[in-house]
Scaffold this active site. Structure first.
Site, PDB file in Angstrom:
ATOM      1  N   ASP A 183       4.346  -0.446  12.174  1.00 16.66           N
ATOM      2  CA  ASP A 183       3.723  -0.598  11.925  1.00 16.66           C
ATOM      3  C   ASP A 183       3.607  -2.130  12.232  1.00 16.66           C
ATOM      4  O   ASP A 183       2.511  -2.866  12.122  1.00 16.66           O
ATOM      5  CB  ASP A 183       3.344  -0.662  10.294  1.00 16.66           C
ATOM      6  CG  ASP A 183       2.918   1.407   9.538  1.00 16.66           C
ATOM      7  OD1 ASP A 183       2.833   1.816  10.356  1.00 16.66           O
ATOM      8  OD2 ASP A 183       3.176   0.952   9.093  1.00 16.66           O
TER       9      ASP A 183
ATOM     10  N   ARG B 261      -8.392   0.087   4.949  1.00 17.90           N
ATOM     11  CA  ARG B 261      -7.832   0.806   4.399  1.00 17.90           C
ATOM     12  C   ARG B 261      -6.463   0.235   3.836  1.00 17.90           C
ATOM     13  O   ARG B 261      -5.566   0.900   2.872  1.00 17.90           O
ATOM     14  CB  ARG B 261      -7.170   2.505   5.205  1.00 17.90           C
ATOM     15  CG  ARG B 261      -7.863   3.135   5.996  1.00 17.90           C
ATOM     16  CD  ARG B 261      -7.797   4.401   6.336  1.00 17.90           C
ATOM     17  NE  ARG B 261      -6.383   4.840   6.150  1.00 17.90           N
ATOM     18  CZ  ARG B 261      -5.311   5.333   6.751  1.00 17.90           C
ATOM     19  NH1 ARG B 261      -6.477   5.814   8.622  1.00 17.90           N
ATOM     20  NH2 ARG B 261      -4.270   5.363   6.236  1.00 17.90           N
TER      21      ARG B 261
ATOM     22  N   ARG C 255       2.086  13.994  13.810  1.00 17.41           N
ATOM     23  CA  ARG C 255       2.426  13.931  12.780  1.00 17.41           C
ATOM     24  C   ARG C 255       3.126  14.895  11.820  1.00 17.41           C
ATOM     25  O   ARG C 255       2.199  15.494  10.864  1.00 17.41           O
ATOM     26  CB  ARG C 255       1.931  12.799  11.857  1.00 17.41           C
ATOM     27  CG  ARG C 255       1.857  11.506  12.736  1.00 17.41           C
ATOM     28  CD  ARG C 255       0.921  10.018  11.830  1.00 17.41           C
ATOM     29  NE  ARG C 255       1.754   9.246  10.798  1.00 17.41           N
ATOM     30  CZ  ARG C 255       0.880   8.456  10.551  1.00 17.41           C
ATOM     31  NH1 ARG C 255       0.075   8.100  10.639  1.00 17.41           N
ATOM     32  NH2 ARG C 255       1.940   7.500   9.217  1.00 17.41           N
TER      33      ARG C 255
ATOM     34  N   LYS D 152       0.997  -1.472   0.002  1.00 15.89           N
ATOM     35  CA  LYS D 152      -0.267   0.265   0.077  1.00 15.89           C
ATOM     36  C   LYS D 152       0.946   1.337  -0.345  1.00 15.89           C
ATOM     37  O   LYS D 152       0.917   2.086  -0.610  1.00 15.89           O
ATOM     38  CB  LYS D 152      -0.983  -0.072   1.603  1.00 15.89           C
ATOM     39  CG  LYS D 152      -1.665   1.439   1.495  1.00 15.89           C
ATOM     40  CD  LYS D 152      -2.339   1.069   2.688  1.00 15.89           C
ATOM     41  CE  LYS D 152      -1.734   1.652   3.885  1.00 15.89           C
ATOM     42  NZ  LYS D 152      -1.614   2.672   4.487  1.00 15.89           N
ATOM     43  N   ASN D 153       1.852   1.513   0.839  1.00 10.48           N
ATOM     44  CA  ASN D 153       2.768   2.542   1.604  1.00 10.48           C
ATOM     45  C   ASN D 153       3.491   2.891   0.081  1.00 10.48           C
ATOM     46  O   ASN D 153       3.608   4.041  -0.417  1.00 10.48           O
ATOM     47  CB  ASN D 153       3.191   2.573   2.010  1.00 10.48           C
ATOM     48  CG  ASN D 153       2.918   2.922   3.436  1.00 10.48           C
ATOM     49  OD1 ASN D 153       1.401   2.937   3.708  1.00 10.48           O
ATOM     50  ND2 ASN D 153       3.110   2.193   4.824  1.00 10.48           N
TER      51      ASN D 153
ATOM     52  N   CYS E 287      -4.173   7.717   9.932  1.00 17.44           N
ATOM     53  CA  CYS E 287      -3.935   7.193  10.888  1.00 17.44           C
ATOM     54  C   CYS E 287      -3.568   8.074  12.704  1.00 17.44           C
ATOM     55  O   CYS E 287      -2.602   9.076  12.326  1.00 17.44           O
ATOM     56  CB  CYS E 287      -3.707   6.119  11.588  1.00 17.44           C
ATOM     57  SG  CYS E 287      -3.926   4.673  11.062  1.00 17.44           S
TER      58      CYS E 287
HETATM   59  C1  UD1 Z   1       5.096   6.304   6.587  1.00 17.30           C
HETATM   60  C2  UD1 Z   1       3.716   5.359   6.530  1.00 17.30           C
HETATM   61  C3  UD1 Z   1       3.274   4.685   7.240  1.00 17.30           C
HETATM   62  C4  UD1 Z   1       4.838   4.776   9.124  1.00 17.30           C
HETATM   63  C5  UD1 Z   1       5.768   5.103   8.471  1.00 17.30           C
HETATM   64  C6  UD1 Z   1       6.930   4.757   9.693  1.00 17.30           C
HETATM   65  C7  UD1 Z   1       2.919   5.684   4.622  1.00 17.30           C
HETATM   66  C8  UD1 Z   1       1.620   6.433   3.157  1.00 17.30           C
HETATM   67  N1  UD1 Z   1       2.298   5.891   5.660  1.00 17.30           N
HETATM   68  O1  UD1 Z   1       4.451   7.188   7.524  1.00 17.30           O
HETATM   69  O2  UD1 Z   1       2.513   3.518   7.528  1.00 17.30           O
HETATM   70  O3  UD1 Z   1       4.502   3.897   9.898  1.00 17.30           O
HETATM   71  O4  UD1 Z   1       6.603   5.560   7.406  1.00 17.30           O
HETATM   72  O5  UD1 Z   1       7.455   3.555   8.816  1.00 17.30           O
HETATM   73  O6  UD1 Z   1       3.634   5.625   4.035  1.00 17.30           O
HETATM   74  N2  UD1 Z   1       8.450  13.739  11.462  1.00 17.30           N
HETATM   75  C9  UD1 Z   1       8.692  14.716  11.825  1.00 17.30           C
HETATM   76  N3  UD1 Z   1       8.486  15.128  10.947  1.00 17.30           N
HETATM   77  C10 UD1 Z   1       8.423  15.140   9.010  1.00 17.30           C
HETATM   78  C11 UD1 Z   1       8.006  13.378   9.417  1.00 17.30           C
HETATM   79  C12 UD1 Z   1       8.168  13.375  10.268  1.00 17.30           C
HETATM   80  O7  UD1 Z   1       8.619  15.397  13.200  1.00 17.30           O
HETATM   81  O8  UD1 Z   1       8.222  16.521   8.724  1.00 17.30           O
HETATM   82  C13 UD1 Z   1       7.831  12.025  12.789  1.00 17.30           C
HETATM   83  C14 UD1 Z   1       7.156  11.735  12.650  1.00 17.30           C
HETATM   84  O9  UD1 Z   1       5.586  12.361  13.934  1.00 17.30           O
HETATM   85  C15 UD1 Z   1       7.383  10.258  13.109  1.00 17.30           C
HETATM   86  C16 UD1 Z   1       9.021  10.284  12.903  1.00 17.30           C
HETATM   87  O10 UD1 Z   1       9.231  11.431  12.382  1.00 17.30           O
HETATM   88  O11 UD1 Z   1       6.871  10.347  14.375  1.00 17.30           O
HETATM   89  C17 UD1 Z   1       8.334   9.249  11.297  1.00 17.30           C
HETATM   90  O12 UD1 Z   1       7.636   9.556  10.634  1.00 17.30           O
HETATM   91  P1  UD1 Z   1       7.806   8.865   8.831  1.00 17.30           P
HETATM   92  O13 UD1 Z   1       9.107   8.123   8.369  1.00 17.30           O
HETATM   93  O14 UD1 Z   1       7.162  10.165   8.288  1.00 17.30           O
HETATM   94  O15 UD1 Z   1       5.825   8.509   8.531  1.00 17.30           O
HETATM   95  P2  UD1 Z   1       5.439   8.518   7.438  1.00 17.30           P
HETATM   96  O16 UD1 Z   1       5.824   9.052   5.976  1.00 17.30           O
HETATM   97  O17 UD1 Z   1       3.977   9.540   8.441  1.00 17.30           O
END
Ligand code: UD1
Length: 436
Positions: free
Chosen positions: A306, A398, A122, A22-23, A117
């Site tokens: 996850d 989802r 985030r 999915k991702n 979620c």
């Molecule tokens: C993606 C996945 C999600 C998975 C996560 C971690 C998708 C659509 N979702 O989410 O299923 O759980 O990777 O493997 O692919 N953060 C910041 N600032 C930013 C970006 C992130 O502080 O600009 C923090 C987030 O709050 C979190 C951590 O970094 O604590 C990791 O987030 P990130 O790897 O970006 O996750 P997602 O891309 O949202």
């Protein structure tokens, strides 16, 4: 309201085929609009997040065709200068990939802020920092729309403050059509980061180093059409592996890349399962009592966040005390209250859960608080002797294609119902089966 009714107690036995990731699919579908040519994508999972994103892509003028269940063709040559915004798009996390794709292609993006979620704050500051470094002006309107514009994008040396899958992918997309060389340091290494890089390269991008901490992107003038198949879903595969373990089953998971599953397979071995691998399949056999262990979730190649709810459910059935530490999100234990309805003994302190294992869970009525926790509650219900109910299953849908169907094929008794009448009839069917 839709719910799953689960009659637990059977060991899961048989074979499950894993769908596309999915991702990875969310990122790749968004990136498909970065060329004027037609792009064909195969092995796209049939889950609701994907339907929301493809509708959003269509709503801004792309021609989206869906000739077969897992195949999409996308032509983004007629994209209009419209905001990507509706109630649904705000509900999925992957919508933010439209920012990188549109900024790269049109030097202009207006996209509603991501939802997804509720597992923590985030923020997307690292995405925005990356776009700014490439020369974009970025602001967030009070309505929650991110507006990113640039006359020209140029290469930049970007050091991510933390490892972010989303920010790495978003910057990779925009930088592919920037002038000059971009270097992303402290990049995420997840399999779907690599899959997106491979996809963009198949469109003519020049990305090197995806899968390591440092990704180097040489911007190109234009991207061209391609045909591409998405990798299998690491988390879907892990979820079935854990379902096999929790029910003391014997399940072979097919269409997987065993390398992507290493941290998950290693944990299952520590917990006392037997794991055997072939080129594209993994067999999990669980006999006897499960052993406690400690887990800390980390970016890839660490144990995935996850899979955190699923591992807590499994360790709740082990022979002792385990500690699970959430290393990625700040608020990912909200489901524990639901699991405790099944008698789980879990104490949460900040980002740590202490789990006292026991012989079995007792059936309960629960609510899925998010996607992965919803799947974990289903695993708990499958292991517990008797009938459990789980509502709010739109979260689970989802990200899991044909979840009840795939579980039924390996002996799980799970029925999806959408009304009181369907619920009564499902309960009759499950109880009759129990008597006969
Ligand atoms: C993606 C996945 C999600 C998975 C996560 C971690 C998708 C659509 N979702 O989410 O299923 O759980 O990777 O493997 O692919 N953060 C910041 N600032 C930013 C970006 C992130 O502080 O600009 C923090 C987030 O709050 C979190 C951590 O970094 O604590 C990791 O987030 P990130 O790897 O970006 O996750 P997602 O891309 O949202």
């Amino acid at each position: 309201m839709e719910q799953y009714i689960v009659k637990g107690g059977n060991s899961l036995v048989g074979e499950v085929e894993i769908s596309g990731a999915k991702n990875a699919a969310l990122a790749i579908l968004a990136a498909s609009i970065m060329t004027d040519d037609t792009v064909t994508i195969e092995n796209v999972p049939d889950v609701s997040d994907i339907r929301v994103l493809t509708q959003a892509i269509e709503s801004i003028g792309a021609v989206v065709e869906h000739p077969q269940r897992h195949v999409y063709t996308i032509n983004g040559s007629q994209i209009l200068d419209l905001p990507v915004d509706n109630e649904l798009i705000r509900s999925i996390r992957g919508s933010y990939y439209m920012i990188g794709a549109l900024l790269g292609k049109h030097k202009n993006a207006q996209v509603a802020l991501p939802g997804g979620c509720a597992i923590g704050l985030r923020p997307i500051d690292q995405h925005l920092k990356g776009f700014k470094a490439l020369g974009a002006e970025v602001r967030v309107k009070p309505s929650g729309i991110v507006v990113a514009t640039a006359k020209n994008l140029h290469g930049a040396h970007i050091y991510m403050d933390l490892v972010s899958v989303g920010a790495t992918i978003n910057v990779m997309m925009a930088a592919s059509l920037a002038k000059g060389i971009t270097i992303i340091e402290n990049a995420a290494k997840e399999p779907h980061v690599v899959d997106l890089a491979n996809f963009l390269n198949s469109m003519g991008a020049r990305i090197r180093g995806a899968g390591t901490d440092v990704i180097r992107i040489k911007g190109v003038e234009r991207l061209h059409g391609t045909e591409y198949a998405i990798i299998p879903d690491q988390i879907e595969a892990g979820t079935y592996m854990f379902a096999a373990a929790a029910t003391r089953g014997d399940v072979t998971i097919t269409n997987v890349i065993p390398k992507h599953m290493e941290s998950i397979s290693a944990k299952l071995k520590e917990i006392g399962c037997q794991i055997s691998e072939s080129d594209d399949a993994i067999r999990v056999v669980a006999t006897g009592r499960l052993q406690p262990t400690n887990v800390k979730t980390m970016p890839y190649p660490g144990f995935p966040t996850d899979m955190q709810p699923q591992v807590v459910v499994l360790l709740g059935l082990s022979n002792g005390t385990s500690i699970v530490t959430e290393g990625v999100f700040e608020n990912r234990f909200r489901y524990v209250d639901e699991l405790m309805k099944m008698g789980a003994k879990v104490t949460v302190e900040g980002r740590t859960a202490i789990i006292d294992g026991q012989d079995a869970y007792t059936p309960a009525t629960m609510s899925a608080p998010d996607l992965r926790a919803g799947a974990a509650l289903v695993i708990a219900a499958l292991s517990a002797d008797g009938i459990s109910k789980i509502d709010n299953i739109h979260y689970v849908e989802r990200g899991y294609e044909d979840f009840p169907e795939k579980l039924r094929a390996i002996g799980g008794e799970i029925i999806k119902t959408a009304s009181k009448e369907e619920e009564s009839s499902a309960l009759r069917r499950l109880n009759l089966k129990a008597i006969s």
